[in-house]
Design an enzyme around this catalytic site. Structure first.
Site, PDB file in Angstrom:
ATOM      1  N   ASP A   1      -7.462  14.743 -23.497  1.00  0.00           N
ATOM      2  CA  ASP A   1      -7.038  13.573 -23.489  1.00  0.00           C
ATOM      3  C   ASP A   1      -7.005  12.363 -24.438  1.00  0.00           C
ATOM      4  O   ASP A   1      -7.687  12.436 -25.616  1.00  0.00           O
ATOM      5  CB  ASP A   1      -8.943  12.947 -23.353  1.00  0.00           C
ATOM      6  CG  ASP A   1      -8.943  11.205 -22.795  1.00  0.00           C
ATOM      7  OD1 ASP A   1      -7.681  10.141 -23.120  1.00  0.00           O
ATOM      8  OD2 ASP A   1     -10.131  10.879 -22.274  1.00  0.00           O
TER       9      ASP A   1
ATOM     10  N   LYS B   1      -2.514   1.915 -24.469  1.00  0.00           N
ATOM     11  CA  LYS B   1      -3.072   1.649 -26.453  1.00  0.00           C
ATOM     12  C   LYS B   1      -1.979   1.687 -26.960  1.00  0.00           C
ATOM     13  O   LYS B   1      -1.419   1.116 -27.345  1.00  0.00           O
ATOM     14  CB  LYS B   1      -4.058   2.946 -26.008  1.00  0.00           C
ATOM     15  CG  LYS B   1      -5.445   2.405 -25.055  1.00  0.00           C
ATOM     16  CD  LYS B   1      -6.560   3.656 -25.243  1.00  0.00           C
ATOM     17  CE  LYS B   1      -8.283   3.136 -24.987  1.00  0.00           C
ATOM     18  NZ  LYS B   1      -8.124   3.955 -23.688  1.00  0.00           N
TER      19      LYS B   1
ATOM     20  N   TYR C   1       0.944  -1.136  -0.439  1.00  0.00           N
ATOM     21  CA  TYR C   1      -0.193  -0.341  -0.481  1.00  0.00           C
ATOM     22  C   TYR C   1       0.810   0.948   0.237  1.00  0.00           C
ATOM     23  O   TYR C   1       1.906   1.501   0.690  1.00  0.00           O
ATOM     24  CB  TYR C   1      -0.890  -0.216   2.007  1.00  0.00           C
ATOM     25  CG  TYR C   1      -2.124  -0.446   0.541  1.00  0.00           C
ATOM     26  CD1 TYR C   1      -3.049   0.133   0.089  1.00  0.00           C
ATOM     27  CD2 TYR C   1      -2.778  -1.440   1.841  1.00  0.00           C
ATOM     28  CE1 TYR C   1      -3.886   0.065  -0.581  1.00  0.00           C
ATOM     29  CE2 TYR C   1      -4.182  -1.478   1.116  1.00  0.00           C
ATOM     30  CZ  TYR C   1      -5.049  -0.637  -0.111  1.00  0.00           C
ATOM     31  OH  TYR C   1      -6.411  -1.016  -0.333  1.00  0.00           O
TER      32      TYR C   1
ATOM     33  N   ARG D   1      -1.940  -1.960 -18.481  1.00  0.00           N
ATOM     34  CA  ARG D   1      -3.340  -0.613 -18.023  1.00  0.00           C
ATOM     35  C   ARG D   1      -3.506   0.112 -17.415  1.00  0.00           C
ATOM     36  O   ARG D   1      -2.965  -0.827 -16.045  1.00  0.00           O
ATOM     37  CB  ARG D   1      -3.934  -2.283 -18.388  1.00  0.00           C
ATOM     38  CG  ARG D   1      -5.404  -2.261 -18.220  1.00  0.00           C
ATOM     39  CD  ARG D   1      -6.393  -3.491 -18.615  1.00  0.00           C
ATOM     40  NE  ARG D   1      -6.377  -3.884 -19.942  1.00  0.00           N
ATOM     41  CZ  ARG D   1      -6.592  -3.098 -21.168  1.00  0.00           C
ATOM     42  NH1 ARG D   1      -7.633  -2.982 -20.694  1.00  0.00           N
ATOM     43  NH2 ARG D   1      -6.619  -3.548 -21.814  1.00  0.00           N
TER      44      ARG D   1
HETATM   45  N1  DSN Z   1     -12.558   1.250 -24.165  1.00  0.00           N
HETATM   46  C1  DSN Z   1     -11.186   2.723 -24.846  1.00  0.00           C
HETATM   47  C2  DSN Z   1     -11.751   2.141 -26.350  1.00  0.00           C
HETATM   48  O1  DSN Z   1     -11.627   1.230 -27.125  1.00  0.00           O
HETATM   49  O2  DSN Z   1     -11.086   3.235 -27.010  1.00  0.00           O
HETATM   50  C3  DSN Z   1     -12.081   3.769 -24.168  1.00  0.00           C
HETATM   51  O3  DSN Z   1     -12.265   3.814 -22.952  1.00  0.00           O
END
Ligand code: DSN
Length: 482
Positions: A245, A277, A68, A283
């Site tokens: 974002d 991404k 923690y 993640r």
């Molecule tokens: N779930 C993501 C996407 O597929 O773009 C965004 O939250």
């Protein structure tokens, strides 16, 4: 370390790890193996997914998970956080260096957490700036109960302007059912009905009329670049904070594909992102900010977050170190080039794309020209081993559940080594599936938005053609599990 050495070590690490897991819950070990087999054997075109490196994946499976560390670097609510401090400081340092940001906060567990931290930071910043003066207080602790009552009313009446979901924005950009659409009075900007493109004059006019506290830029299904210098001009004209974002395109910013006006970091007050991404990390989420907003973002925990995921922050540091290597710039450019190849492949075969093409990593295919809903197209493609997600198109007549589009992205298959020819072939295979899919009927005999029939032999033909490409570009080459 050579690729062969990495493969050998990774194979033995995972082989042994799965044996240990199997000794406790064999079904989890089996599902983990199966997931690798499935990911290896399908065309992963979900625009928000990627394949993290073995180093990133292995970093997540350690005892940092057991610690923690609420608070922030050097200022924790728990003892014994010296190693977490090292990890978090390194993740933030790599992020600052990579993106040229004044400040980075590596704790958010996800993109929505990062956006919540940003929203509350913007509100806190406004309270602690001119509003404190208004109440004659030095800090928030000096405010009286009555001051707080008035403040709560004022804070609860703040306005946010973001991109509409069906234009490509995200749920957290003020979509009414989302918390962002409930904690703020929200309005949304869309895209031009003819071209599907952002119209900055319309955004400006809306901003002038609505006077938001927060102007949100960024997207999760808009296949074009955004001029963030223009968005900042608009924010400044109305006294708004510009929050970008960049969850989807962080990899293209990191890889210097988006520079100048297309790089959000020099223009926005606050930038949020995910790390998994196009950035190809674990993640999780992250916030970048100017010095001005840093003190309020730094209080993300306890303002919004609980205990940070130290094992994931460690993996963020590893992924960000990878993204600082020159090879990542080559990768990011290839992601954008491949998206263009995919889009051109569709256009040359007569398919319809929202905005008529792409200049980022996303292609948004309007499947209504095939007589299908997004739901039917997504399912038929999955039958043929092509993994995508259905997505609304602007002013979608089929709503957000059935939709009329399929969103495709190039980050994952580019990581596997796919190039122009493969993506052209992917377009051909997708068009082949969609041309051979017939919409079904409901039990009552009317047109169904969900059921469909895929022509005989189509799935096998596409799977065979995909297998040839996938075998040529293996996922985690050399990683073998017995
Ligand atoms: N779930 C993501 C996407 O597929 O773009 C965004 O939250």
């Amino acid at each position: 370390m050579s690729d062969a050495q990495i493969s050998a070590l990774t194979s033995s690490a995972y082989q042994q790890a799965l044996e240990v897991i199997a000794s406790v819950e064999p079904r989890i070990a089996e599902a983990t193996r199966q997931e690798l087999t499935d990911q290896r054997g399908s065309l992963k075109l979900i625009a928000s997914e990627n394949y993290a490196s073995p180093a990133v994946l292995l970093t997540m499976g350690t005892w940092f998970s057991d610690k923690y560390a609420e608070g922030t670097v050097g200022h924790r609510f728990y003892a014994g956080c010296q190693n977490v401090d090292t990890v978090e400081a390194l993740a933030a340092e790599h992020a600052r260096e990579l993106f040229g940001a004044e400040y980075a906060y590596a704790q958010p567990h996800s993109g929505i957490d990062a956006n919540l931290v940003a929203f509350w930071s913007i509100l806190a910043h406004r309270v602690e700036g001119p509003w404190l003066e208004k109440y004659g207080a030095k800090n928030v602790n000096d405010l009286t109960a009555e001051d707080w009552e008035t403040l709560r009313h004022e804070l609860g009446n703040q306005r946010l302007l973001g991109m509409a979901l069906d234009a490509g924005g995200h749920l957290t950009h003020g979509f009414r059912p989302n918390i962002s659409g409930k904690m703020f009075h929200q309005q949304q900007y869309g895209t031009d009905p003819e071209t599907g493109l952002l119209d900055y004059d319309v955004v400006r006019a809306k901003a002038k009329e609505f006077k938001p506290l927060v102007l949100v830029a960024g997207y999760s299904a808009y296949p074009r670049r955004v001029n963030f210098a223009k968005m900042r001009e608009i924010a400044d004209e109305v006294g708004a904070t510009l929050m970008v974002d960049m969850a989807h395109f962080a990899g293209l910013v990191a890889g210097k594909v988006f520079t100048g006006d297309e790089d959000p970091v020099p223009h926005a007050h606050i930038v949020t992102t995910t790390t998994h991404k196009s950035l190809r990390g674990p993640r999780g989420g992250m916030v970048l900010a100017t010095e001005e907003y840093a003190p309020s973002v730094d209080r993300g925990c306890p303002m919004v977050l609980g205990g940070p995921l130290s094992h994931v922050m460690a993996a963020k540091a590893v992924a960000l170190a990878e993204a600082r290597q020159p090879a990542f710039q080559t990768y990011a450019q290839q992601v954008a080039d491949n998206a263009k190849s995919l889009a051109d492949g569709f256009l040359s075969r007569g398919a319809t794309l929202v905005t008529g093409g792409t200049d980022n990593h996303i292609v948004l295919l309007d499947v209504s020209s095939f007589g299908l809903t997004g739901r039917q197209a997504e399912s038929a493609l999955l039958d043929a081993g092509v993994v995508t997600n259905r997505n609304s198109v602007p002013a979608d007549p089929n709503g957000a559940w059935y939709t009329s589009g399929v969103r495709l992205g190039t980050p994952a298959l580019t990581t596997r080594g796919f190039g122009h020819d493969e993506f052209d072939n992917v377009a051909e295979l997708i068009v082949h599936v969609l041309q051979n899919t017939q919409p079904g009927t409901t039990k009552a005999g009317g047109p169904s938005k969900a059921s469909y029939t895929l022509g005989d032999g189509v799935a096998d033909k596409v799977k065979d053609a995909s297998a040839e490409m996938l075998d040529k570009h293996p996922l985690y080459p050399g990683l073998e599990l017995s």
